[in-house]
Design a protein around this motif. Structure first.
Motif, PDB file in Angstrom:
ATOM      1  N   UNK A 191       5.231   9.792   0.552  1.00 13.62           N
ATOM      2  CA  UNK A 191       5.507   9.324   1.902  1.00 13.62           C
ATOM      3  C   UNK A 191       6.429   8.137   1.955  1.00 13.62           C
ATOM      4  N   UNK A 192       7.359   8.014   0.995  1.00 17.58           N
ATOM      5  CA  UNK A 192       8.309   6.901   0.993  1.00 17.58           C
ATOM      6  C   UNK A 192       9.732   7.444   1.055  1.00 17.58           C
ATOM      7  N   UNK A 194       9.403   4.669  -9.236  1.00 19.89           N
ATOM      8  CA  UNK A 194      10.046   4.948  -7.961  1.00 19.89           C
ATOM      9  C   UNK A 194       9.467   4.076  -6.854  1.00 19.89           C
ATOM     10  N   UNK A 195      10.336   3.459  -6.082  1.00 19.81           N
ATOM     11  CA  UNK A 195      10.014   2.624  -4.932  1.00 19.81           C
ATOM     12  C   UNK A 195      11.085   2.897  -3.887  1.00 19.81           C
ATOM     13  N   UNK A 202       0.846  -1.197   0.000  1.00 16.14           N
ATOM     14  CA  UNK A 202       0.000   0.000   0.000  1.00 16.14           C
ATOM     15  C   UNK A 202       0.867   1.227   0.000  1.00 16.14           C
ATOM     16  N   UNK A 203       0.538   2.173  -0.810  1.00 18.25           N
ATOM     17  CA  UNK A 203       1.310   3.411  -0.885  1.00 18.25           C
ATOM     18  C   UNK A 203       0.562   4.495  -0.147  1.00 18.25           C
ATOM     19  N   UNK A 204       1.291   5.292   0.620  1.00 16.85           N
ATOM     20  CA  UNK A 204       0.659   6.388   1.350  1.00 16.85           C
ATOM     21  C   UNK A 204       1.152   7.707   0.817  1.00 16.85           C
ATOM     22  N   UNK A 205       0.296   8.708   0.890  1.00 17.30           N
ATOM     23  CA  UNK A 205       0.652  10.033   0.401  1.00 17.30           C
ATOM     24  C   UNK A 205       1.222  10.852   1.526  1.00 17.30           C
ATOM     25  N   UNK A 206       2.259  11.603   1.248  1.00 18.01           N
ATOM     26  CA  UNK A 206       2.829  12.511   2.222  1.00 18.01           C
ATOM     27  C   UNK A 206       1.994  13.776   2.298  1.00 18.01           C
ATOM     28  N   UNK A 207       2.424  14.704   3.148  1.00 11.74           N
ATOM     29  CA  UNK A 207       1.673  15.941   3.333  1.00 11.74           C
ATOM     30  C   UNK A 207       2.211  17.079   2.503  1.00 11.74           C
ATOM     31  N   UNK A 234      17.074   9.413   0.648  1.00 13.76           N
ATOM     32  CA  UNK A 234      16.297   9.905  -0.487  1.00 13.76           C
ATOM     33  C   UNK A 234      14.822   9.639  -0.210  1.00 13.76           C
ATOM     34  N   UNK A 235      13.975  10.612  -0.526  1.00  9.88           N
ATOM     35  CA  UNK A 235      12.546  10.450  -0.246  1.00  9.88           C
ATOM     36  C   UNK A 235      11.708  11.120  -1.327  1.00  9.88           C
TER      37      UNK A 235
END
Length: 325
Positions: free
Chosen positions: A217-218, A161-162, A1-6, A211-212
């Protein structure tokens, strides 16, 4: 599951189309965080620094990717980017019509996915900094595509991107100190005299880069730890200590500093020249091997290929002068 950053989309500056690189402003904290590759933000606060640092070279044929895919546009930003291109007729009617079908007319996207604003991102290709001239930089040719927030990118998209790709990009940013070793005698040695070699342990410690992608949010942190020193005396008939020429790090340092009273002892790390360097010198090459690993979002520690970084220094070797009576 991928989460979104703010992070807001204002942190990403839209740029060229497929195969091009853009810059991002990113968030800066105390000057330690910077964005140099579009959506990817690098934290180099724990990286090597100073005039003598340099990048590591993989000990294998592996290299970090020369291009990758990551979020680049909101619906409005993609419209602002593509519409002027279609308007100048430089790309031809057929291509423009195909593009309009793809992004406006519902084949498969409609009106740039404006109904999904805030619920996902348009992804495009980026070129890794410093890799623009590599043939691999041209491998990311997939057309701009949409990914909903929380979804992984399509499985058939290479180099999307991962955390693992982020770790590899961080590998590309690792900088380590030069490997000029301290020698004793310092101002030149003598034929058949063991020369002690060591490194200042305080200068050789683990370094890391994170690296982010804030909007996803990864993140991933890649760490390089000094492991061993390889000494190449610059001439094939010299003797190295140990015989392999490889000195391992022990207790945070490598080799042992020479001290008075050790002249008749064999150095744990060093070299003995059996011929004079004449009017010149021998190019001693010292190369450190760094063990490299990474950890990232949802990922336990994993290894990356070892990296090396070396330096050459001149060593003058003189004959021992004898006195005839």
């Amino acid at each position: 599951m991928w989460s979104s950053g703010t992070a807001a989309w204002a942190t990403i500056t839209p740029g060229g189309g497929s195969g091009t690189n853009t810059q991002a402003s990113g968030d800066q904290k105390d000057g330690k965080v910077s964005a140099t590759a579009g959506a990817v933000v690098y934290d180099r606060s724990n990286n090597g620094s100073g005039a003598s640092v340099g990048p590591v070279t993989s000990t294998t044929t592996w290299t970090p990717p020369a291009c990758y895919y990551a979020p680049k546009y909101s619906p409005d930003q993609l419209k602002a980017y593509l519409t002027p291109i279609w308007g100048v007729d430089s790309t031809g009617y057929e291509w423009d019509a195909t593009q309009r079908d793809r992004y406006v007319n519902g084949k498969p996207y409609k009106d740039f996915n404006k109904d999904k604003a805030g619920k996902g991102y348009w992804w495009d290709s980026y070129v890794t900094p410093g890799r623009a001239g590599d043939p691999g930089a041209l491998d990311c040719t997939k057309e701009i595509f949409w990914v909903d927030t929380g979804d992984a990118p399509p499985a058939d998209v290479p180099q999307a991107i991962t955390p693992e790709i982020l770790a590899q990009l961080a590998y590309n940013e690792i900088r380590v100190p030069s490997t000029k070793v301290t020698l004793a005698p310092a101002d030149g040695t003598k034929v058949n005299l063991p020369t002690w070699a060591w490194l200042d342990g305080a200068e050789f410690k683990p370094v890391s880069v994170t690296a982010s992608v804030p909007v996803l949010g990864i993140s991933a942190t890649t760490t390089a730890t000094p492991y061993s020193l390889k000494i190449d005396p610059g001439t094939s008939d010299a003797v190295t200590y140990p015989a392999s020429g490889v000195c391992e790090f022990r207790n945070g340092s490598i080799g042992e500093a020479y001290a008075k009273g050790k002249a008749d002892k064999t150095p744990p790390c060093g070299v003995k020249y059996v011929r004079s360097s004449g009017t010149g010198s021998y190019p001693l090459r010292a190369t450190i091997t760094w063990k490299i690993h990474w950890t990232g979002t949802g990922t336990a520690r994993k290894d990356l290929p070892d990296g090396t970084f070396g330096a050459t220094q001149d060593v003058v070797v003189q004959e021992i002068q004898s006195v005839n009576r």
